[in-house]
Design a protein around this motif. Structure first.
Motif, PDB file in Angstrom:
ATOM      1  N   HIS A   1      37.045  38.030  37.702  1.00 10.86           N
ATOM      2  CA  HIS A   1      37.303  37.816  39.127  1.00 10.86           C
ATOM      3  C   HIS A   1      35.994  37.496  39.858  1.00 10.86           C
ATOM      4  O   HIS A   1      35.931  36.567  40.663  1.00 10.86           O
ATOM      5  N   ALA A   2      34.960  38.274  39.585  1.00  7.82           N
ATOM      6  CA  ALA A   2      33.663  38.068  40.232  1.00  7.82           C
ATOM      7  C   ALA A   2      33.101  36.684  39.907  1.00  7.82           C
ATOM      8  O   ALA A   2      32.531  36.024  40.778  1.00  7.82           O
TER       9      ALA A   2
ATOM     10  N   ASP B   1      32.009  33.801  42.421  1.00  3.07           N
ATOM     11  CA  ASP B   1      30.563  33.609  42.404  1.00  3.07           C
ATOM     12  C   ASP B   1      29.860  34.688  43.241  1.00  3.07           C
ATOM     13  O   ASP B   1      28.943  34.433  44.007  1.00  3.07           O
ATOM     14  N   HIS B   2      30.372  35.919  43.090  1.00  5.60           N
ATOM     15  CA  HIS B   2      29.770  37.088  43.745  1.00  5.60           C
ATOM     16  C   HIS B   2      29.918  38.245  42.763  1.00  5.60           C
ATOM     17  O   HIS B   2      31.029  38.677  42.478  1.00  5.60           O
ATOM     18  N   HIS B   3      28.814  38.719  42.238  1.00  2.22           N
ATOM     19  CA  HIS B   3      28.835  39.598  41.074  1.00  2.22           C
ATOM     20  C   HIS B   3      28.364  41.012  41.397  1.00  2.22           C
ATOM     21  O   HIS B   3      27.266  41.184  41.939  1.00  2.22           O
ATOM     22  N   PRO B   4      29.173  42.015  41.052  1.00  6.32           N
ATOM     23  CA  PRO B   4      28.745  43.406  41.260  1.00  6.32           C
ATOM     24  C   PRO B   4      27.732  43.825  40.199  1.00  6.32           C
ATOM     25  O   PRO B   4      27.673  43.255  39.108  1.00  6.32           O
ATOM     26  N   ASP B   5      26.929  44.810  40.551  1.00  4.40           N
ATOM     27  CA  ASP B   5      26.144  45.501  39.532  1.00  4.40           C
ATOM     28  C   ASP B   5      27.107  46.504  38.906  1.00  4.40           C
ATOM     29  O   ASP B   5      27.848  47.195  39.617  1.00  4.40           O
ATOM     30  N   ILE B   6      27.120  46.573  37.578  1.00  7.62           N
ATOM     31  CA  ILE B   6      28.080  47.427  36.878  1.00  7.62           C
ATOM     32  C   ILE B   6      27.327  48.332  35.908  1.00  7.62           C
ATOM     33  O   ILE B   6      26.539  47.852  35.090  1.00  7.62           O
ATOM     34  N   ASP B   7      27.584  49.622  36.015  1.00  2.00           N
ATOM     35  CA  ASP B   7      26.980  50.615  35.135  1.00  2.00           C
ATOM     36  C   ASP B   7      28.099  51.270  34.333  1.00  2.00           C
ATOM     37  O   ASP B   7      29.055  51.793  34.922  1.00  2.00           O
TER      38      ASP B   7
ATOM     39  N   PHE C   1      30.689  50.563  40.037  1.00  5.70           N
ATOM     40  CA  PHE C   1      30.500  49.238  40.611  1.00  5.70           C
ATOM     41  C   PHE C   1      29.631  49.389  41.850  1.00  5.70           C
ATOM     42  O   PHE C   1      29.872  50.284  42.675  1.00  5.70           O
ATOM     43  N   ALA C   2      28.612  48.552  41.991  1.00  3.72           N
ATOM     44  CA  ALA C   2      27.751  48.550  43.172  1.00  3.72           C
ATOM     45  C   ALA C   2      27.739  47.145  43.744  1.00  3.72           C
ATOM     46  O   ALA C   2      27.479  46.174  43.022  1.00  3.72           O
ATOM     47  N   LEU C   3      28.040  47.054  45.029  1.00  2.47           N
ATOM     48  CA  LEU C   3      28.128  45.758  45.699  1.00  2.47           C
ATOM     49  C   LEU C   3      27.059  45.651  46.773  1.00  2.47           C
ATOM     50  O   LEU C   3      26.955  46.507  47.657  1.00  2.47           O
ATOM     51  N   VAL C   4      26.273  44.597  46.690  1.00  4.57           N
ATOM     52  CA  VAL C   4      25.272  44.264  47.690  1.00  4.57           C
ATOM     53  C   VAL C   4      25.007  42.768  47.553  1.00  4.57           C
ATOM     54  O   VAL C   4      25.003  42.238  46.446  1.00  4.57           O
TER      55      VAL C   4
ATOM     56  N   GLU D   1      34.890  42.505  51.082  1.00  3.22           N
ATOM     57  CA  GLU D   1      36.037  41.756  50.544  1.00  3.22           C
ATOM     58  C   GLU D   1      36.168  41.963  49.043  1.00  3.22           C
ATOM     59  O   GLU D   1      37.275  42.178  48.528  1.00  3.22           O
ATOM     60  N   LEU D   2      35.043  41.914  48.320  1.00  2.00           N
ATOM     61  CA  LEU D   2      35.102  42.107  46.873  1.00  2.00           C
ATOM     62  C   LEU D   2      35.537  43.535  46.537  1.00  2.00           C
ATOM     63  O   LEU D   2      36.288  43.743  45.577  1.00  2.00           O
ATOM     64  N   ALA D   3      35.121  44.519  47.316  1.00  4.08           N
ATOM     65  CA  ALA D   3      35.557  45.904  47.088  1.00  4.08           C
ATOM     66  C   ALA D   3      37.076  45.996  47.198  1.00  4.08           C
ATOM     67  O   ALA D   3      37.730  46.633  46.360  1.00  4.08           O
TER      68      ALA D   3
END
Length: 95
Positions: free
Chosen positions: A48-49, A53-59, A67-70, A83-85
């Motif tokens: 989906h990301a 073309d907007h990618h979360p940091d994923i641990d 999931f971290a969104l910035v 929106e991605l959240a």
């Protein structure tokens, strides 16, 4: 795209199940029934990301995925992250 204020992010997070503003990002941790369930959720989120073309940091830590969104290019959390959240919550279902 403008960076949201802390107050705007907190207001958005209050409407997003499981998300919070922490360490400069919008974050959500989810614990899955198994390691592979978590990996499958990451795969769906990544597909989906990539389309957006907007990618979360994923641990990934065993069964827990964070999931971290910035918006790095803007230097903070933007409406794009909110929106991605929302979309990731749909992908993750009732977790």
């Amino acid at each position: 795209m403008a960076v949201l204020s802390d107050e705007q992010v907190d207001a958005a997070a209050a409407e997003l199940d499981g998300w919070e503003r922490r360490d400069g990002a919008l974050r959500r941790s989810v614990t899955f029934g198994s390691f592979l369930d978590g990996i499958e959720a990451v795969r769906r989120a990544a597909e989906h990301a990539e389309r957006r073309d907007h990618h979360p940091d994923i641990d990934i830590r065993w069964r827990t995925v964070t999931f971290a969104l910035v918006t790095h290019s803007e230097g903070g959390i933007t409406e794009k992250d909110v929106e991605l959240a929302r979309e990731l919550n749909e992908i993750l279902g009732d977790r």
